[in-house]
Write a protein that holds these residues in place. Structure first.
Motif, PDB file in Angstrom:
ATOM      1  N   ALA A 161      54.394  44.112  42.476  1.00  0.00           N
ATOM      2  CA  ALA A 161      54.981  43.184  41.515  1.00  0.00           C
ATOM      3  C   ALA A 161      54.564  41.740  41.768  1.00  0.00           C
ATOM      4  CB  ALA A 161      56.514  43.316  41.515  1.00  0.00           C
ATOM      5  N   ILE A 162      53.274  41.528  41.941  1.00  0.00           N
ATOM      6  CA  ILE A 162      52.754  40.164  42.092  1.00  0.00           C
ATOM      7  C   ILE A 162      52.688  39.537  40.698  1.00  0.00           C
ATOM      8  CG2 ILE A 162      50.798  38.768  42.873  1.00  0.00           C
ATOM      9  CD1 ILE A 162      52.113  40.343  45.133  1.00  0.00           C
ATOM     10  N   PHE A 163      53.270  38.332  40.540  1.00  0.00           N
ATOM     11  CA  PHE A 163      53.266  37.696  39.223  1.00  0.00           C
ATOM     12  C   PHE A 163      51.841  37.353  38.814  1.00  0.00           C
ATOM     13  CE2 PHE A 163      57.424  36.481  41.123  1.00  0.00           C
ATOM     14  CZ  PHE A 163      58.189  37.288  40.311  1.00  0.00           C
ATOM     15  N   PRO A 164      51.358  37.937  37.727  1.00  0.00           N
ATOM     16  CA  PRO A 164      49.944  37.760  37.392  1.00  0.00           C
ATOM     17  C   PRO A 164      49.609  36.350  36.905  1.00  0.00           C
ATOM     18  CG  PRO A 164      51.052  39.037  35.693  1.00  0.00           C
ATOM     19  CD  PRO A 164      52.046  38.832  36.799  1.00  0.00           C
ATOM     20  N   HIS A 165      50.619  35.599  36.459  1.00  0.00           N
ATOM     21  CA  HIS A 165      50.323  34.273  35.912  1.00  0.00           C
ATOM     22  C   HIS A 165      50.424  33.183  36.975  1.00  0.00           C
ATOM     23  CE1 HIS A 165      54.586  34.941  35.806  1.00  0.00           C
ATOM     24  NE2 HIS A 165      54.849  33.692  35.468  1.00  0.00           N
ATOM     25  N   LEU A 166      50.681  33.570  38.220  1.00  0.00           N
ATOM     26  CA  LEU A 166      50.838  32.567  39.273  1.00  0.00           C
ATOM     27  C   LEU A 166      49.810  32.781  40.382  1.00  0.00           C
ATOM     28  CD1 LEU A 166      54.732  32.641  39.652  1.00  0.00           C
ATOM     29  CD2 LEU A 166      53.361  31.098  38.267  1.00  0.00           C
ATOM     30  N   SER A 167      49.511  31.688  41.089  1.00  0.00           N
ATOM     31  CA  SER A 167      48.602  31.788  42.232  1.00  0.00           C
ATOM     32  C   SER A 167      49.329  32.457  43.395  1.00  0.00           C
ATOM     33  CB  SER A 167      48.138  30.397  42.642  1.00  0.00           C
ATOM     34  OG  SER A 167      49.236  29.693  43.193  1.00  0.00           O
ATOM     35  N   VAL A 168      48.581  32.762  44.431  1.00  0.00           N
ATOM     36  CA  VAL A 168      49.171  33.384  45.616  1.00  0.00           C
ATOM     37  C   VAL A 168      50.285  32.491  46.191  1.00  0.00           C
ATOM     38  CG1 VAL A 168      48.693  33.996  48.025  1.00  0.00           C
ATOM     39  CG2 VAL A 168      47.166  34.774  46.206  1.00  0.00           C
ATOM     40  N   ARG A 200      44.166  31.405  45.284  1.00  0.00           N
ATOM     41  CA  ARG A 200      43.627  32.518  44.482  1.00  0.00           C
ATOM     42  C   ARG A 200      44.674  33.029  43.517  1.00  0.00           C
ATOM     43  NH1 ARG A 200      39.416  36.039  47.864  1.00  0.00           N
ATOM     44  NH2 ARG A 200      38.644  34.380  49.214  1.00  0.00           N
ATOM     45  N   SER A 201      44.199  33.649  42.453  1.00  0.00           N
ATOM     46  CA  SER A 201      45.164  34.267  41.538  1.00  0.00           C
ATOM     47  C   SER A 201      45.255  35.750  41.865  1.00  0.00           C
ATOM     48  CB  SER A 201      44.757  34.039  40.087  1.00  0.00           C
ATOM     49  OG  SER A 201      43.597  34.757  39.798  1.00  0.00           O
ATOM     50  N   ALA A 202      46.322  36.352  41.352  1.00  0.00           N
ATOM     51  CA  ALA A 202      46.679  37.717  41.760  1.00  0.00           C
ATOM     52  C   ALA A 202      45.535  38.700  41.544  1.00  0.00           C
ATOM     53  CB  ALA A 202      47.916  38.166  41.007  1.00  0.00           C
ATOM     54  N   HIS A 203      44.802  38.546  40.437  1.00  0.00           N
ATOM     55  CA  HIS A 203      43.789  39.566  40.131  1.00  0.00           C
ATOM     56  C   HIS A 203      42.542  39.444  40.996  1.00  0.00           C
ATOM     57  CE1 HIS A 203      41.427  36.686  37.801  1.00  0.00           C
ATOM     58  NE2 HIS A 203      42.576  36.248  37.348  1.00  0.00           N
ATOM     59  N   GLU A 204      42.489  38.381  41.830  1.00  0.00           N
ATOM     60  CA  GLU A 204      41.345  38.247  42.738  1.00  0.00           C
ATOM     61  C   GLU A 204      41.601  38.929  44.081  1.00  0.00           C
ATOM     62  OE1 GLU A 204      39.223  34.068  42.103  1.00  0.00           O
ATOM     63  OE2 GLU A 204      41.386  33.875  42.194  1.00  0.00           O
ATOM     64  N   LEU A 205      42.758  39.595  44.204  1.00  0.00           N
ATOM     65  CA  LEU A 205      43.122  40.175  45.489  1.00  0.00           C
ATOM     66  C   LEU A 205      42.887  41.678  45.509  1.00  0.00           C
ATOM     67  CD1 LEU A 205      46.544  38.376  46.041  1.00  0.00           C
ATOM     68  CD2 LEU A 205      44.335  37.719  46.979  1.00  0.00           C
ATOM     69  N   SER A 206      42.583  42.200  46.699  1.00  0.00           N
ATOM     70  CA  SER A 206      42.473  43.651  46.863  1.00  0.00           C
ATOM     71  C   SER A 206      43.876  44.223  47.045  1.00  0.00           C
ATOM     72  CB  SER A 206      41.632  43.958  48.090  1.00  0.00           C
ATOM     73  OG  SER A 206      42.337  43.576  49.251  1.00  0.00           O
TER      74      SER A 206
END
Lengths: 274, 364
Positions: B88-95, B132-138
């Protein structure tokens, strides 16, 4: 080789647009068209007060319609997405029921409802709530806003509904888990994530309503006339297609700019929300 | 057991319509424990966790956290934070904004929040990932962000809902150890929900095994593995061979066991579970690694019996043999470490099986 979709786009979209653009640089010479390139039409479109009044009114009406429609559509879409557990498809189907009748008929029905001796006035008078019929609800801006907002409601609900449906529910639980009450959670998670849908709804409702001419003609009275009515007159009775084309292009540019601003604002809002 | 556990669950029932998800659960979890709720899917472990978090209310019973009854207190006001299965990482927010999400509400300055966020990111080994934003994470990094986001709130209890199930095997094994180390260094109570018995054994101080909304056993990993209370727990945790047996009371208070497949053995009084009369014992369990194939003539064990190898599964480090023991229909699994120079026994070979009295688990 031109692929069929490209061909389709060229014939159906690009060609008519190119024709309108070309027309706008010509001029009308009583019965025939003068095909020398001129900016005369644009000068007239931008300088005569009547056109400015009409385009501003059109923008004004469409922005009001958009605001009303989107503000009413959001709770509806929210309800559908978060509260309705079963038979969502049935609810969506019910929303489209107004489309079973023709657009013209729906506009006429509003005339019946909002008229001097209409359903609304008779009912309120019969109940003793008002003494004489209200006149501010028909043949003016209000009537245009009401009618258009009703007509475009489903188009506004669906994109918002889709974007709400796509929100992972565990994100909402995470927000709550991290200390947000329902109110904060809505503004920090739900709304930012629903923003693409809200922007889509805004554009879907705003762009066509600027150019609507049936509704203002039928329920708008003289105060409710919009730029499209003028464009129609230029192409028709006034027999000045080049001026009509120039007005159409001018309003297209204006609507395009406004849409772009809304689009960018939406992006910005989404990025800002935390 | 101390007098004041951090979490005290008292006779909790939960029904979803006609489905009874929890049937009277009692559980006490101590401060600073790494506690696991283990069970097959649908056993109610996630419901129990969500109840502690505040996403579900018990139909009856009480959830007490830190001495305070939690009835009617919503998730946002509980001293617990959760690591969700999907992260549940918020996709619109940075890390950074994800990790600092819960701090925004606390009365802290921007620089204080930034410091807390950086500390939390350092704790999970993600220094420099803040922008980084959420979608850049593994997947593994998302898991760490979710963990940092919970830890930064300094909760009294961290709840983990199958946090490692989406990771591949290598990464999962690495994260199991890291999570365990992290929990020990911060000293916060962790409650882990998992269906992976190995994961529960590796990470936990204590484990509760749940079946169909009821707790079957609460014990340390070792006790759970070595002394499962019933056959169901025994077969859920690792592999267990079940064999027919008969017991008689012996004079010293111990038991005399007759196991047709293996032979006879005496169980000392100390090794015998309390309140288990000899008459009620009809089955025993024995783990595959507690049985040994005696390869050489010179090899000897406390007890010995004979069997025939029927098949072998080679796992690299281990080989699992299916052995036919006398007077049993089912095959018995025997695991052997593949040490140097030891070849795999061919099917049909007659072998000697070594075992001991302390490897036997008694069931009624």
């Amino acid at each position: 080789m031109i692929s069929p979709p490209l061909l389709y786009a060229l014939i159906m979209l690009a060609a008519p647009l190119a024709m309108v653009v070309t027309f706008s640089f010509w001029s009308q010479n009583y019965l025939d068209l003068d095909t020398t390139i001129t900016l005369k039409n644009y000068k007239e479109a931008w300088s005569k007060p009547i056109y400015r009044v009409l385009i501003l009114r059109s923008l004004n009406i469409s922005i009001m319609v958009t605001l009303v429609t989107v503000l009413l559509a959001f709770p509806m879409a929210y309800f559908l997405s978060f509260r309705v557990k079963r038979n969502k498809a049935l609810w969506l189907f019910l929303i489209t029921i107004p489309f079973w009748t023709s657009y013209l008929l729906r506009v006429f029905l509003w005339k019946v409802i909002l008229g001097y001796n209409g359903v609304l006035n008779s009912a309120l008078m019969g109940l003793g709530i008002i003494d004489e019929p209200m006149t501010f609800i028909l043949y003016n801006l209000n009537a245009v806003v009401i009618t258009l907002a009703h007509a475009w409601a489903p188009f506004a609900i669906l994109p918002i509904f889709v974007s709400l449906e796509r929100i992972d529910r565990s994100l909402l639980e995470a927000a709550e888990d991290l200390g947000d009450g329902p109110f904060r959670r809505f503004f920090r998670v739900t709304l930012p994530l629903a923003m693409p849908g809200v922007i889509a709804s805004t554009l879907i409702v705003m762009i066509p309503t600027v150019g609507d001419f049936i509704t203002p003609k039928l329920v708008g009275g003289t105060d409710g006339l919009m730029i499209s009515n003028m464009i129609q007159i230029q192409f028709g009775k006034a027999n000045n297609a080049p001026l009509g084309a120039a007005l159409a292009i001018a309003s297209m540019v204006i609507v395009g700019s406004v849409s772009l601003v809304i689009f960018i604002a939406g992006r910005w809002f989404r990025g800002r929300a935390q | 057991m101390t007098q004041n556990p951090i979490i005290d669950i008292k006779n909790v029932h939960k029904s979803f319509g006609k489905v009874e998800a929890l049937k009277g659960v009692n559980l006490r979890i101590e401060e600073g424990e790494f506690f696991s709720l283990l069970g097959p899917s649908g056993c109610g472990k996630t419901t129990l966790l969500r109840m502690i978090a505040g996403f579900e209310e018990p139909t009856s019973g009480a959830v007490i956290i830190g001495g305070e009854p939690m009835m009617g207190i919503p998730a946002n006001k509980r001293p617990t934070n959760m690591v969700f299965q999907s992260y549940a990482i918020f996709p619109h927010l940075s890390v950074s904004d994800n990790v600092g999400y819960g701090l925004a509400k606390k009365k802290m300055s921007r620089s204080e929040i930034a410091e807390e966020v950086n500390n939390a990111l350092a704790m999970v080994d993600l220094v420099g990932y803040g922008d980084r934003s959420a979608h850049e994470l593994s997947g593994g990094q998302r898991q760490r962000v979710a963990l940092a986001r919970a830890l930064v709130m300094k909760p009294r209890v961290v709840l983990l809902d199958e946090p490692l199930s989406a990771l591949d095997k290598k990464l999962r094994e690495q994260m199991q150890i890291e999570l365990r180390e992290l929990q020990q260094s911060v000293g916060i109570t962790f409650i882990l929900v998992t269906h992976d018995q190995e994961e529960a054994l590796i990470m936990s101080d204590r484990i509760a095994v749940l079946f169909e909304g009821e707790i079957a056993q609460v014990a340390t990993p070792q006790t759970l593995y070595q002394q499962p209370v019933n056959e169901r727990v025994a077969s859920f945790i690792g592999v267990m061979n079940f064999l027919q047996a008969q017991a008689t009371e012996s004079a010293d208070g111990g038991l005399g066991l007759e196991i047709p497949a293996l032979g006879d053995v005496a169980i000392a009084k100390a090794a015998r579970p309390e309140d288990l009369p000899a008459a009620s014992i009809d089955r025993i369990g024995v783990r595959p690694e507690m049985l040994t194939i005696l390869f050489d003539e010179s090899d000897h064990a406390e007890c010995e019996s004979e069997g025939v190898v029927v098949g072998a599964s080679y796992y690299g480090d281990m080989t699992y043999y299916s052995v036919q023991l006398p007077e049993t229909e089912e095959l018995t699994t025997v695991s052997m470490r593949n040490t140097a120079g030891r070849s795999i026994v061919a099917s049909g070979t007659k072998v000697r099986i070594g075992w001991g009295a302390d490897s036997i688990v008694l069931f009624s």
